[in-house]
Scaffold this active site. Structure first.
Site, mmCIF file in Angstrom:
data_model
loop_
_atom_site.group_PDB
_atom_site.id
_atom_site.type_symbol
_atom_site.label_atom_id
_atom_site.label_comp_id
_atom_site.label_asym_id
_atom_site.label_seq_id
_atom_site.Cartn_x
_atom_site.Cartn_y
_atom_site.Cartn_z
ATOM 1 N N HIS A 286 -10.427 0.356 0.004
ATOM 2 C CA HIS A 286 -10.466 1.465 0.966
ATOM 3 C C HIS A 286 -11.893 1.502 1.499
ATOM 4 C CE1 HIS A 286 -9.632 5.861 2.092
ATOM 5 N NE2 HIS A 286 -10.942 5.738 2.258
ATOM 6 N N ASP B 298 0.782 2.513 3.757
ATOM 7 C CA ASP B 298 -0.042 3.614 3.227
ATOM 8 C C ASP B 298 0.818 4.870 3.083
ATOM 9 O OD1 ASP B 298 -2.181 5.000 2.217
ATOM 10 O OD2 ASP B 298 -3.353 5.023 4.063
ATOM 11 N N HIS C 14 3.457 14.251 1.391
ATOM 12 C CA HIS C 14 3.002 15.629 1.162
ATOM 13 C C HIS C 14 4.137 16.567 1.547
ATOM 14 C CE1 HIS C 14 -1.149 14.387 0.508
ATOM 15 N NE2 HIS C 14 -1.140 13.730 1.647
ATOM 16 N N HIS D 44 -5.739 -0.763 5.281
ATOM 17 C CA HIS D 44 -5.499 0.109 6.459
ATOM 18 C C HIS D 44 -6.573 0.048 7.559
ATOM 19 C CE1 HIS D 44 -8.050 2.651 3.971
ATOM 20 N NE2 HIS D 44 -7.063 3.099 3.220
ATOM 21 N N ARG E 71 2.681 9.055 -6.035
ATOM 22 C CA ARG E 71 2.361 10.421 -6.503
ATOM 23 C C ARG E 71 2.795 10.706 -7.947
ATOM 24 N NH1 ARG E 71 -1.150 10.680 -2.596
ATOM 25 N NH2 ARG E 71 -0.423 11.412 -0.562
ATOM 26 N N HIS F 101 0.838 -1.207 0.000
ATOM 27 C CA HIS F 101 0.000 0.000 0.000
ATOM 28 C C HIS F 101 0.870 1.254 0.000
ATOM 29 C CE1 HIS F 101 -4.192 1.536 1.040
ATOM 30 N NE2 HIS F 101 -3.462 2.595 0.746
ATOM 31 N N ASP G 58 -8.375 3.357 -4.152
ATOM 32 C CA ASP G 58 -7.825 3.848 -2.885
ATOM 33 C C ASP G 58 -7.468 5.321 -2.930
ATOM 34 O OD1 ASP G 58 -6.837 3.119 -0.094
ATOM 35 O OD2 ASP G 58 -5.167 4.225 -0.967
ATOM 36 N N ASN H 186 -5.797 9.215 6.870
ATOM 37 C CA ASN H 186 -7.138 8.651 6.760
ATOM 38 C C ASN H 186 -7.042 7.180 6.373
ATOM 39 O OD1 ASN H 186 -9.942 8.505 6.678
ATOM 40 N ND2 ASN H 186 -10.037 9.063 4.525
#
Length: 422
Positions: free
Chosen positions: A178, A304, A308, A231, A64, A60, A151, A277
């Site tokens: 998800h 996951d 960022h 997750h 990007r 997972h 996801d 999340n």
């Protein structure tokens, strides 16, 4: 002939029933021989005091790329993977454009040819992850995708999810779900409860995840097909999955390191690096996640990994969800599960390497003779502090920053080639 000899490592390969000091001879990218006192005229790595494990399979990951390469790209993401002992990863489809067509799947696989990890692709179930129109699953499979998911979001249209779940086994693909009821989540930011009330921040109730989990399990039971739950963070979702497994439903599930090691109390810092999340939950949830790992309800640990930039994470409430995790996942498992006596190192490797490879149907998770020489060399006792400036990806948003962890990846070998050395 291209050879590499690893000497004096404690080889831990649960899939092969091995936990013993061996030399390992690698030839032309595959494991050629185990033994004592092996010799060869090639590069020799002295792994005295280190554990040799099958490379971690992180099922997972958000790379990007394409479209958000200011956060991460395929090459930098795989550099981070290698630094954490991850040799195979599943890339999620919420790229820009979404991974909903053959061209994007091929772009990812083509770029990944030069990367420091094996990249597998999860393509999306609906176009643009919008749940308005299904993707062409045959086309995505032909392009090289091995899994299906929206996801980043749930598949809101249950018909599209059902159709994908029915077709995926015929295509040899996994559906990784998800699980979230977006009406219940309603734009919340952190776990709904004591901390959200104290901070005055809109919460996401545990029921948002639980209702999503229940829907996916109900479909898998009704259709008699597999589903993999992503997750898992709540005690009720663990209970639902445990019950489903007892009834023979073809369900597998993963959790992430932060869900068994951290709780919602971390949010009191007002730092968006602790916002993801599903969100960090309560102590009772974290304890049940551990119970679920121990009793086999939860099959796998995945990160996951969601990069960022610092600018994007600057404001606590408006920041996007997500944290990075590939460089710290093994160490968090060792620190919070192995060193505390909760589980053995072999059990951890089953959750992080053996089982994810089985669920995805990929050639990984084993150090048997003839298998790919994807190996991590680990010092189980080395303590290190997570310094964001020394991480190998583009983004720094780890919830483990400044924490001292135990267990350090010293070298990662991919297909017989050293791709990371500490």
């Amino acid at each position: 002939m291209n050879e590499l000899l690893i000497k004096n490592a404690t080889v831990v390969s649960p899939a092969d029933g091995i936990n013993e000091q061996f030399d390992v001879l690698v030839r032309d990218g595959v494991i050629a021989q185990f033994g004592k006192n092996l010799s060869a005229d090639c590069k020799v790595i002295d792994a005295e005091g280190l554990y040799a494990i099958p490379g971690i399979v992180d099922m997972h990951v958000h790379l990007r790329d394409p479209g958000q390469t200011h956060k991460e790209d395929i090459i930098t993401g795989c550099n981070a993977a290698a630094a954490g002992g991850v040799t195979s990863l599943l890339a999620m489809p919420n790229t820009n454009p979404a991974t909903d067509n053959a061209e994007t799947v091929k772009y990812i696989l083509d770029k990944a040819k030069d990367a420091s990890a094996n990249v597998y692709v999860s393509a999306s179930i609906t176009k643009g992850l919008k749940s308005l129109e299904p993707t062409d699953l045959d086309e995505l499979k032909s392009a090289g995708a091995i899994a299906l998911s929206d996801d980043g979001r749930p598949v809101e249209n249950t018909r599209f999810l059902s159709d994908a779940m029915k077709k995926a086994p015929q295509l040899g693909m996994s559906v990784v779900a998800h699980c979230e009821d977006l009406f219940l989540a309603d734009g919340g930011k952190i776990n709904e409860g004591e901390v959200s009330q104290k901070l005055g921040v809109k919460g996401i109730p545990a029921s948002a995840e639980d209702c999503g989990t229940a829907r996916e399990i109900a479909l898998a039971a009704a259709l008699d097909v597999p589903i993999h739950i992503c997750h898992v963070s709540t005690k009720t979702s663990v209970a639902l999955i445990r019950d489903a497994k007892a009834r023979g439903v073809k369900v597998t599930a993963e959790t992430a390191p932060h869900y068994f090691s951290l709780t919602e109390k971390e949010l009191l810092r007002g730092d968006a690096d602790y916002r993801m999340n599903p969100p960090l939950r309560t102590k009772a949830d974290a304890e049940e996640i551990i119970t679920g790992l121990l009793d086999g309800t939860l099959d796998a640990i995945a990160t996951d990994h969601a990069p960022h930039t610092p600018d994007e994470k600057a404001d606590f409430v408006s920041a996007p969800n997500g944290s990075i995790g590939m460089e710290t996942s093994l160490a968090v498992g060792v620190t919070y599960l192995v060193k505390t006596g909760i589980m053995s190192f072999e059990q951890l490797i089953e959750k992080m390497s053996v089982n994810p490879a089985k669920i995805l149907g990929i050639n990984a998770g084993t150090l048997s003779v003839g298998s790919p020489a994807d190996i991590a060399l680990v010092n189980l006792d080395e303590a290190w502090t997570v310094d964001v400036e020394k991480l190998h990806g583009k983004s720094k948003n780890t919830p483990f920053k400044g924490k001292t962890l135990c267990g350090k990846v010293k070298m990662t070998i991919l297909g017989g080639k050293v791709v990371f050395e500490d």
